[in-house]
Design an enzyme around this catalytic site. Structure first.
Site, short mmCIF file in Angstrom:
data_model
loop_
_atom_site.label_atom_id
_atom_site.label_comp_id
_atom_site.label_asym_id
_atom_site.label_seq_id
_atom_site.Cartn_x
_atom_site.Cartn_y
_atom_site.Cartn_z
N LYS A 164 52.49 40.42 13.46
CA LYS A 164 52.61 41.76 12.92
C LYS A 164 54.00 41.97 12.32
CE LYS A 164 54.33 45.06 15.70
NZ LYS A 164 55.54 45.00 16.52
N HIS A 195 50.48 40.96 20.49
CA HIS A 195 50.69 40.29 21.80
C HIS A 195 50.30 41.18 22.98
CE1 HIS A 195 54.63 42.34 21.82
NE2 HIS A 195 54.72 42.04 23.10
N LYS A 199 48.34 40.67 27.28
CA LYS A 199 48.95 41.08 28.57
C LYS A 199 47.87 41.17 29.65
CE LYS A 199 53.03 43.22 26.75
NZ LYS A 199 54.28 42.86 27.40
N HIS A 257 49.98 48.12 19.10
CA HIS A 257 49.87 47.90 20.55
C HIS A 257 49.11 49.02 21.27
CE1 HIS A 257 52.55 44.74 19.62
NE2 HIS A 257 53.70 45.32 19.89
N LYS A 344 61.98 54.21 22.10
CA LYS A 344 63.05 53.24 22.39
C LYS A 344 64.24 54.01 22.96
CE LYS A 344 61.90 49.45 19.39
NZ LYS A 344 62.00 48.27 20.23
N ARG A 368 48.77 50.18 34.83
CA ARG A 368 50.17 49.90 34.46
C ARG A 368 50.27 48.47 33.93
NH1 ARG A 368 54.35 51.24 38.90
NH2 ARG A 368 53.96 53.33 38.12
P1 NDP Z 1 63.51 36.76 11.68
O1 NDP Z 1 64.18 37.80 10.87
O2 NDP Z 1 64.32 36.07 12.73
O3 NDP Z 1 62.86 35.73 10.66
C1 NDP Z 1 62.33 34.48 11.02
C2 NDP Z 1 62.81 33.44 10.03
O4 NDP Z 1 62.28 33.74 8.75
C3 NDP Z 1 64.31 33.45 9.89
O5 NDP Z 1 64.91 32.57 10.82
C4 NDP Z 1 64.50 33.03 8.47
O6 NDP Z 1 64.55 31.62 8.46
C5 NDP Z 1 63.25 33.46 7.75
N1 NDP Z 1 63.50 34.69 6.98
C6 NDP Z 1 64.07 35.83 7.40
N2 NDP Z 1 64.12 36.73 6.40
C7 NDP Z 1 63.58 36.13 5.32
C8 NDP Z 1 63.35 36.54 4.00
N3 NDP Z 1 63.69 37.76 3.57
N4 NDP Z 1 62.77 35.67 3.16
C9 NDP Z 1 62.41 34.45 3.58
N5 NDP Z 1 62.62 34.01 4.83
C10 NDP Z 1 63.18 34.83 5.70
O7 NDP Z 1 62.20 37.40 12.28
P2 NDP Z 1 61.56 37.27 13.71
O8 NDP Z 1 61.64 35.87 14.17
O9 NDP Z 1 62.12 38.33 14.55
O10 NDP Z 1 60.05 37.68 13.39
C11 NDP Z 1 59.14 36.87 12.69
C12 NDP Z 1 57.85 37.62 12.52
O11 NDP Z 1 57.36 38.01 13.79
C13 NDP Z 1 57.99 38.92 11.73
O12 NDP Z 1 56.80 39.14 11.04
C14 NDP Z 1 58.19 39.95 12.83
O13 NDP Z 1 57.81 41.22 12.40
C15 NDP Z 1 57.23 39.42 13.88
N6 NDP Z 1 57.55 39.85 15.23
C16 NDP Z 1 58.76 39.58 15.79
C17 NDP Z 1 59.03 39.95 17.10
C18 NDP Z 1 60.32 39.60 17.78
O14 NDP Z 1 60.48 39.90 18.97
N7 NDP Z 1 61.28 38.98 17.10
C19 NDP Z 1 58.03 40.67 17.91
C20 NDP Z 1 56.77 40.88 17.22
C21 NDP Z 1 56.57 40.48 15.94
P3 NDP Z 1 65.26 30.79 7.33
O15 NDP Z 1 66.33 31.61 6.72
O16 NDP Z 1 65.78 29.59 8.06
O17 NDP Z 1 64.16 30.46 6.40
C1 BG6 Z 2 57.19 44.25 19.61
C2 BG6 Z 2 58.04 45.29 18.93
O1 BG6 Z 2 55.96 44.15 18.96
O2 BG6 Z 2 56.98 44.63 20.96
C3 BG6 Z 2 59.35 45.46 19.67
O3 BG6 Z 2 58.28 44.88 17.59
C4 BG6 Z 2 59.12 45.75 21.13
O4 BG6 Z 2 60.10 46.52 19.10
C5 BG6 Z 2 58.17 44.72 21.73
O5 BG6 Z 2 60.36 45.69 21.79
C6 BG6 Z 2 57.79 45.08 23.15
O6 BG6 Z 2 57.06 44.03 23.70
P1 BG6 Z 2 57.08 43.78 25.26
O7 BG6 Z 2 56.11 42.68 25.45
O8 BG6 Z 2 58.48 43.40 25.62
O9 BG6 Z 2 56.69 45.06 25.90
#
Ligand code: NDP
Ligand code: BG6
Length: 482
Positions: A164, A195, A199, A257, A344, A368
């Site tokens: 997502k 995710h 749970k 969620h 948050k 819960r």
């Molecule tokens: P990041 O911002 O860390 O991006 C992941 C990787 O994608 C980066 O390491 C980078 O790698 C590449 N990237 C980042 N921005 C761009 C861009 N503009 N264009 C091309 N490549 C890019 O994101 P997350 O790891 O936090 O999240 C990844 C996905 O998972 C997203 O869709 C996010 O919404 C979703 N998500 C994340 C959660 C979390 O807890 N982090 C929770 C739920 C969902 P590189 O530069 O090496 O290519």
């Molecule tokens: C993610 C949201 O999907 O869920 C975050 O992008 C949030 O903002 C997280 O913190 C919460 O997940 P969990 O499993 O820690 O409750």
């Protein structure tokens, strides 16, 4: 406290599943996992730890190779070093890292770099692709993958996990869906991850309903007065402000969620709990909900939110708290408010679904999800002794500290490998979810959220708002004692 049953498990929760999985065909076949965005936050915090967990519990085929891909100019050793630092607490991490390899490319559409990964694999039987990348590069990545895969013979399955947010509103969601269809990805190959569906307590909702026929007698508008699904986090954006500010709490938590939890509570139980029947029933709920109304929505933003250095717009109106009422126009739930609340930088970490019984607004069945899964009946009884006055109390089942349940990502990745789609979001479900929220999202764009102090349970207006939405207040046992 009246009655307390601690659910704990002496044996590992993996024991049963190991036997089942190890007798399945895919388990005997070679597997390649490809993590796109391997340099990112999600990959480090969730994807690799879940793969490690599966590997450690002997739930990955003996011949498994895990390839990471991103733009960051690392080599395999650098990826391993990065993962070793972030997963240091995991025992036998080095043996797991021996399965992990890395290649970088110029972008996520870089076919020759992706192709070189496949060329270096001697056999590709089953392929699991995890898109841990921002949504704006999803379709470049899936197009490149499709083209590369058309030149490689894959005899088993190809399955893609998509994270997502899947779209920003109805139009962008449809556009993404259409481009995947145009690229000829089949729905059966796509696993849209929410995710929360992995749970333990969320998985328990249908099990509880299905295996306790008596619950059907109270699971309706005659007994339930309101349903309150609540998510609270005790921290703010913590460096994810850049991402969060463009989406806000409604898209981040509510539209996916909490709405998913709502559908599992409100759906009609199908005769059999198959993936198709469950997802059909969930879509039916979403389609029976009226579009959310701005007047039924309270928005907040915690003080200091825009101090996050990753937030560019210091006058941002992005909400970090939302409380919104909805209804399910089905005979079972007519007139019952379903309230979704998420915030948050609040006073605690908590996620609960509270089903209030008609009457005094304090008796409720509470499911819960976290911090520790529990189910309890918040109820009233006679104060012990001479007194004839009532006291609030609860009858509860808690999952003790020793009851280890799998992490949501671990469970869901195993589902992908087993081809089990019930806990993933189907295309029509996603569109229906966006259709419900998009008008509200548009209408609140220009609205200023009410400020609240971090560490509170929301803006001051919360109590009155909840009362006006006809939501009760259960007596909740202190966390430590449940
Ligand atoms: P990041 O911002 O860390 O991006 C992941 C990787 O994608 C980066 O390491 C980078 O790698 C590449 N990237 C980042 N921005 C761009 C861009 N503009 N264009 C091309 N490549 C890019 O994101 P997350 O790891 O936090 O999240 C990844 C996905 O998972 C997203 O869709 C996010 O919404 C979703 N998500 C994340 C959660 C979390 O807890 N982090 C929770 C739920 C969902 P590189 O530069 O090496 O290519
Ligand atoms: C993610 C949201 O999907 O869920 C975050 O992008 C949030 O903002 C997280 O913190 C919460 O997940 P969990 O499993 O820690 O409750």
């Amino acid at each position: 406290m009246l009655n307390r049953t601690i659910v704990s498990s002496e044996t590992s929760h993996y024991d049963d599943i190991q036997q089942i999985v190890q007798s399945e065909k895919w388990f005997t076949q070679p597997l390649v996992v490809l993590v796109l965005g391997a340099s990112g936050d999600l990959a480090k915090k969730k994807t690799y730890p879940a793969l490690y967990d599966l590997w450690q519990q002997s739930l990955l085929p003996r011949q498994t190779v895990i390839w990471g891909f991103a733009r960051t100019r690392w080599n395999t050793q650098q990826l391993r070093h990065h993962l070793r630092r972030s997963m240091a607490e995991h025992a036998s991490i080095d043996r797991f890292l021996d399965l992990c390899f890395y290649r970088h490319g110029k972008d996520y559409g870089d076919k020759s770099a992706i192709s070189s990964i496949f060329q270096s694999c001697t056999i590709i039987h089953n392929l699991l692709i995890y898109l841990a990348i921002p949504p704006q590069v999803f379709t470049d990545a899936t197009l490149a993958l499709k083209q590369v895969l058309s030149q490689n013979r894959i005899s088993g399955f190809v399955r893609i996990v998509l994270e997502k947010p899947f779209g920003h509103d109805t139009i962008s969601c449809r556009k993404l869906l259409d481009s995947l269809k145009e690229q000829e990805w089949k729905e059966s190959e796509l696993y849209r991850m929410d995710h929360y569906l992995g749970k333990e307590m969320v998985q328990n909702i249908l099990m509880l309903r299905y295996n306790n026929p008596w619950l059907q007698h109270i699971w309706n508008k005659d007994v339930i007065q309101s349903v309150h699904i609540l998510f609270k986090e005790p921290f703010g954006t913590e460096g994810r402000g850049g991402y969060f500010d463009s989406i806000g709490i409604v898209r981040d938590i509510c539209q996916n969620h909490l709405l998913q939890i709502l559908t599992l509570i409100a759906m009609q139980l199908p005769e059999q709990l198959t993936s198709a029947a469950i997802r059909d029933a969930k879509v039916k709920v979403l389609k029976s909900m009226p579009v959310l109304q701005p007047r039924d929505c309270l928005l907040g933003q915690y003080e200091g939110y825009s101090d996050d250095p990753t937030i560019a717009d210091k006058d941002t109106r992005t909400p970090t708290y939302v409380c919104v009422r909805s209804f399910v126009n089905a005979p079972t739930w007519e007139g019952v408010p379903f309230v979704l609340e998420a915030g948050k930088a609040l006073n605690e970490r908590l996620c609960e679904a509270r089903l209030f019984f008609r009457g005094n607004g304090t008796s409720a069945l509470v499911l819960r999800l976290q911090p520790q899964p529990a189910i309890f009946l918040s109820t009233n009884m006679k104060r012990p002794g001479f007194s004839m006055s009532p006291i609030h109390t609860h009858m509860g089942i808690e999952y003790g500290e020793h009851c280890i349940v799998p992490e949501a990502y671990t469970r869901l990745l195993l589902d992908v490998l087993r081809g089990e789609q019930a806990s993933f979001v189907r295309d029509d479900e996603l569109v229906a979810a966006w259709e419900l929220f998009t008008p509200l999202l548009k209408s609140i764009e220009m609205r200023s959220p009410i400020k609240y102090q971090p560490g509170m349970d929301g803006p001051h207006e919360r109590e009155n708002f909840l009362r006006s939405m006809e939501v009760g207040k259960p007596w909740s046992p202190p966390r430590a004692s449940l």
